[in-house]
Motif scaffolding. Structure first.
Motif, PDB file in Angstrom:
ATOM      1  N   ILE A 229       0.848  -1.186   0.000  1.00  0.00           N
ATOM      2  CA  ILE A 229       0.000   0.000   0.000  1.00  0.00           C
ATOM      3  C   ILE A 229       0.887   1.239   0.000  1.00  0.00           C
ATOM      4  CG2 ILE A 229      -1.875   1.218   1.154  1.00  0.00           C
ATOM      5  CD1 ILE A 229      -2.639  -1.558   0.212  1.00  0.00           C
ATOM      6  N   VAL A 230       0.566   2.188  -0.883  1.00  0.00           N
ATOM      7  CA  VAL A 230       1.351   3.418  -1.040  1.00  0.00           C
ATOM      8  C   VAL A 230       0.483   4.604  -0.644  1.00  0.00           C
ATOM      9  CG1 VAL A 230       2.611   4.848  -2.701  1.00  0.00           C
ATOM     10  CG2 VAL A 230       2.681   2.359  -2.898  1.00  0.00           C
ATOM     11  N   ASP A 231       1.096   5.630  -0.080  1.00  0.00           N
ATOM     12  CA  ASP A 231       0.389   6.838   0.340  1.00  0.00           C
ATOM     13  C   ASP A 231       0.090   7.704  -0.883  1.00  0.00           C
ATOM     14  OD1 ASP A 231      -0.727   8.888   1.791  1.00  0.00           O
ATOM     15  OD2 ASP A 231       1.185   9.722   2.469  1.00  0.00           O
ATOM     16  N   ALA A 232      -0.936   7.296  -1.628  1.00  0.00           N
ATOM     17  CA  ALA A 232      -1.306   7.993  -2.870  1.00  0.00           C
ATOM     18  C   ALA A 232      -2.751   7.640  -3.203  1.00  0.00           C
ATOM     19  CB  ALA A 232      -0.375   7.590  -4.009  1.00  0.00           C
ATOM     20  N   GLY A 233      -3.238   8.209  -4.310  1.00  0.00           N
ATOM     21  CA  GLY A 233      -4.577   7.901  -4.776  1.00  0.00           C
ATOM     22  C   GLY A 233      -4.549   6.814  -5.843  1.00  0.00           C
ATOM     23  N   HIS A 234      -5.457   6.916  -6.801  1.00  0.00           N
ATOM     24  CA  HIS A 234      -5.565   5.900  -7.839  1.00  0.00           C
ATOM     25  C   HIS A 234      -4.468   6.017  -8.892  1.00  0.00           C
ATOM     26  CE1 HIS A 234      -7.456   2.983 -10.454  1.00  0.00           C
ATOM     27  NE2 HIS A 234      -7.507   3.859 -11.442  1.00  0.00           N
ATOM     28  N   GLU A 235      -4.001   7.248  -9.145  1.00  0.00           N
ATOM     29  CA  GLU A 235      -3.041   7.476 -10.227  1.00  0.00           C
ATOM     30  C   GLU A 235      -1.601   7.285  -9.750  1.00  0.00           C
ATOM     31  OE1 GLU A 235      -3.191   7.768 -13.330  1.00  0.00           O
ATOM     32  OE2 GLU A 235      -5.293   8.138 -13.761  1.00  0.00           O
ATOM     33  N   LEU A 236      -1.312   6.117  -9.243  1.00  0.00           N
ATOM     34  CA  LEU A 236       0.012   5.834  -8.697  1.00  0.00           C
ATOM     35  C   LEU A 236       1.162   6.122  -9.662  1.00  0.00           C
ATOM     36  CD1 LEU A 236      -0.323   2.609  -6.534  1.00  0.00           C
ATOM     37  CD2 LEU A 236       0.658   4.777  -5.848  1.00  0.00           C
ATOM     38  N   PRO A 237       1.086   5.712 -10.946  1.00  0.00           N
ATOM     39  CA  PRO A 237       2.216   5.981 -11.846  1.00  0.00           C
ATOM     40  C   PRO A 237       2.513   7.467 -12.030  1.00  0.00           C
ATOM     41  CG  PRO A 237       0.785   4.300 -12.771  1.00  0.00           C
ATOM     42  CD  PRO A 237       0.046   4.903 -11.606  1.00  0.00           C
ATOM     43  N   VAL A 238       1.523   8.327 -11.741  1.00  0.00           N
ATOM     44  CA  VAL A 238       1.706   9.767 -11.856  1.00  0.00           C
ATOM     45  C   VAL A 238       2.048  10.379 -10.509  1.00  0.00           C
ATOM     46  CG1 VAL A 238       0.529  11.957 -12.350  1.00  0.00           C
ATOM     47  CG2 VAL A 238       0.183   9.978 -13.855  1.00  0.00           C
ATOM     48  N   GLU A 239       1.322   9.966  -9.476  1.00  0.00           N
ATOM     49  CA  GLU A 239       1.483  10.561  -8.149  1.00  0.00           C
ATOM     50  C   GLU A 239       2.822  10.209  -7.498  1.00  0.00           C
ATOM     51  OE1 GLU A 239      -2.177  10.545  -5.635  1.00  0.00           O
ATOM     52  OE2 GLU A 239      -2.967   9.318  -7.265  1.00  0.00           O
ATOM     53  N   ASP A 240       3.258   8.963  -7.660  1.00  0.00           N
ATOM     54  CA  ASP A 240       4.519   8.543  -7.045  1.00  0.00           C
ATOM     55  C   ASP A 240       5.209   7.501  -7.937  1.00  0.00           C
ATOM     56  OD1 ASP A 240       6.641   8.020  -5.377  1.00  0.00           O
ATOM     57  OD2 ASP A 240       5.423   7.784  -3.568  1.00  0.00           O
ATOM     58  N   PRO A 241       5.696   7.937  -9.093  1.00  0.00           N
ATOM     59  CA  PRO A 241       6.315   6.985 -10.021  1.00  0.00           C
ATOM     60  C   PRO A 241       7.522   6.267  -9.438  1.00  0.00           C
ATOM     61  CG  PRO A 241       6.753   9.246 -10.700  1.00  0.00           C
ATOM     62  CD  PRO A 241       5.708   9.309  -9.627  1.00  0.00           C
ATOM     63  N   ALA A 242       8.280   6.952  -8.577  1.00  0.00           N
ATOM     64  CA  ALA A 242       9.460   6.318  -7.985  1.00  0.00           C
ATOM     65  C   ALA A 242       9.056   5.162  -7.083  1.00  0.00           C
ATOM     66  CB  ALA A 242      10.265   7.346  -7.195  1.00  0.00           C
ATOM     67  N   ALA A 243       7.937   5.306  -6.367  1.00  0.00           N
ATOM     68  CA  ALA A 243       7.463   4.223  -5.504  1.00  0.00           C
ATOM     69  C   ALA A 243       7.038   3.019  -6.332  1.00  0.00           C
ATOM     70  CB  ALA A 243       6.301   4.707  -4.643  1.00  0.00           C
ATOM     71  N   VAL A 244       6.415   3.269  -7.476  1.00  0.00           N
ATOM     72  CA  VAL A 244       6.013   2.163  -8.370  1.00  0.00           C
ATOM     73  C   VAL A 244       7.259   1.446  -8.883  1.00  0.00           C
ATOM     74  CG1 VAL A 244       4.876   1.568 -10.546  1.00  0.00           C
ATOM     75  CG2 VAL A 244       3.851   3.282  -9.020  1.00  0.00           C
ATOM     76  N   THR A 245       8.222   2.201  -9.350  1.00  0.00           N
ATOM     77  CA  THR A 245       9.463   1.612  -9.871  1.00  0.00           C
ATOM     78  C   THR A 245      10.163   0.785  -8.794  1.00  0.00           C
ATOM     79  OG1 THR A 245       9.759   3.419 -11.452  1.00  0.00           O
ATOM     80  CG2 THR A 245      11.712   2.122 -10.897  1.00  0.00           C
ATOM     81  N   ALA A 246      10.279   1.344  -7.594  1.00  0.00           N
ATOM     82  CA  ALA A 246      10.955   0.647  -6.505  1.00  0.00           C
ATOM     83  C   ALA A 246      10.229  -0.646  -6.135  1.00  0.00           C
ATOM     84  CB  ALA A 246      11.067   1.555  -5.279  1.00  0.00           C
ATOM     85  N   ALA A 247       8.900  -0.603  -6.128  1.00  0.00           N
ATOM     86  CA  ALA A 247       8.124  -1.795  -5.780  1.00  0.00           C
ATOM     87  C   ALA A 247       8.298  -2.882  -6.830  1.00  0.00           C
ATOM     88  CB  ALA A 247       6.653  -1.432  -5.617  1.00  0.00           C
ATOM     89  N   VAL A 248       8.275  -2.505  -8.100  1.00  0.00           N
ATOM     90  CA  VAL A 248       8.465  -3.489  -9.167  1.00  0.00           C
ATOM     91  C   VAL A 248       9.874  -4.073  -9.093  1.00  0.00           C
ATOM     92  CG1 VAL A 248       8.564  -3.844 -11.671  1.00  0.00           C
ATOM     93  CG2 VAL A 248       6.759  -2.423 -10.680  1.00  0.00           C
TER      94      VAL A 248
END
Length: 266
Positions: A229-248
């Motif tokens: 779970i990330v501290d963001a809304g639905h648009e994760l790739p826009v709101e926190d792209p670094a968190a998405v990259t790190a998680a992947v």
């Protein structure tokens, strides 16, 4: 610019990085385009193969989608023509629905799977369902604006949200409404137990489009899934792209270690 012709549609795609190993295949969401994944492409392309496309009717691709199944088949055809057998789909929202269809239809081809802000069935109260139905009667730009504004978590810069509203509203109306109906009709919740591939479920805590509670309901059915779970809304790739990259990256590396491979798979 590479394109392919599929079922009367012309699809724009990017295929970058190394040619060895299992590629990542990025699938964007409703009214978006392949550039939602710019951060991930820049990060992963130097050391593995990465593929992304504008889904039918979105971005620089042509055609009008009729269902999630058709969009999944477009992806399958693209990968067949690129001689890709096994792959890792990374899908956001509607892209995650497409990824699940691919996993159910072609399980032997899926190495691992990442679902970002996605679910297996859209469920909502009677009041929410009525509101969604009524919203389709709004003027098109207002309909898009209402949905995109809801997709961002609290505190996201307003001007950036307005820019995404403008970009989404540039998607042809027929494409927007067909995909909206396709997502509402999508339902594989009773089949997710068949998806035995390791899966990362990455979701925004403040997601009110596809709430965390619905994702957790889906997660219970997956035989091999991890939730983040990330501290963001639905648009994760826009709101926190670094968190998405790190998680992947973490998910790929953790999988490689679990399978006895040194470093990321591929």
């Amino acid at each position: 610019m590479p394109h392919i012709e599929v079922g009367g549609a012309r699809l724009r795609f990017d295929d970058e990085g190394r040619r060895d190993g299992v590629p990542l295949v990025f699938l964007h969401g409703w009214t978006a385009d392949r550039h939602r994944w710019d951060h991930q492409m820049a990060h992963f392309a130097p050391h593995r193969r990465v593929i992304r496309l504008d889904l039918r009717g979105h971005g620089e691709s042509e055609g009008v989608p009729r269902s999630i199944d058709e969009l999944a088949d477009d992806v399958r055809v693209l990968l067949d023509r690129l001689d890709v057998d096994r792959f890792v789909p990374v899908g956001h929202s509607m892209g995650g629905m497409i990824a699940q269809k691919l996993a159910l239809g072609h399980p032997k081809r899926i190495e691992r799977m990442v679902l970002v802000g996605s679910i297996s069935r859209m469920t909502y109260s009677r009041g929410r369902g009525l509101l969604m139905a009524v919203s389709t009667l709004l003027p098109f730009r207002l309909f898009v604006s209402a949905n995109i504004h809801r997709a961002f978590g609290p505190g996201h810069p307003r001007e950036e949200v307005r820019a995404y509203v403008r970009a989404s509203a540039a998607t042809p109306r027929e494409v927007v409404m067909r995909c909206y109906d396709a997502m509402r009709a999508f339902d594989v919740l009773d089949r997710v137990g068949e998806i035995r591939t390791p899966t990362l479920l990455l979701h925004g805590y403040h997601d009110i489009q596809l709430p965390v509670s619905q994702m957790l309901r889906m997660a219970k059915g997956y035989p091999d899934a991890v939730v983040r779970i990330v501290d963001a809304g639905h648009e994760l790739p826009v709101e926190d792209p670094a968190a998405v990259t790190a998680a992947v990256e973490w998910f790929l590396t953790a999988g490689a270690q679990r399978d006895g491979v040194a470093g990321p798979v591929g």
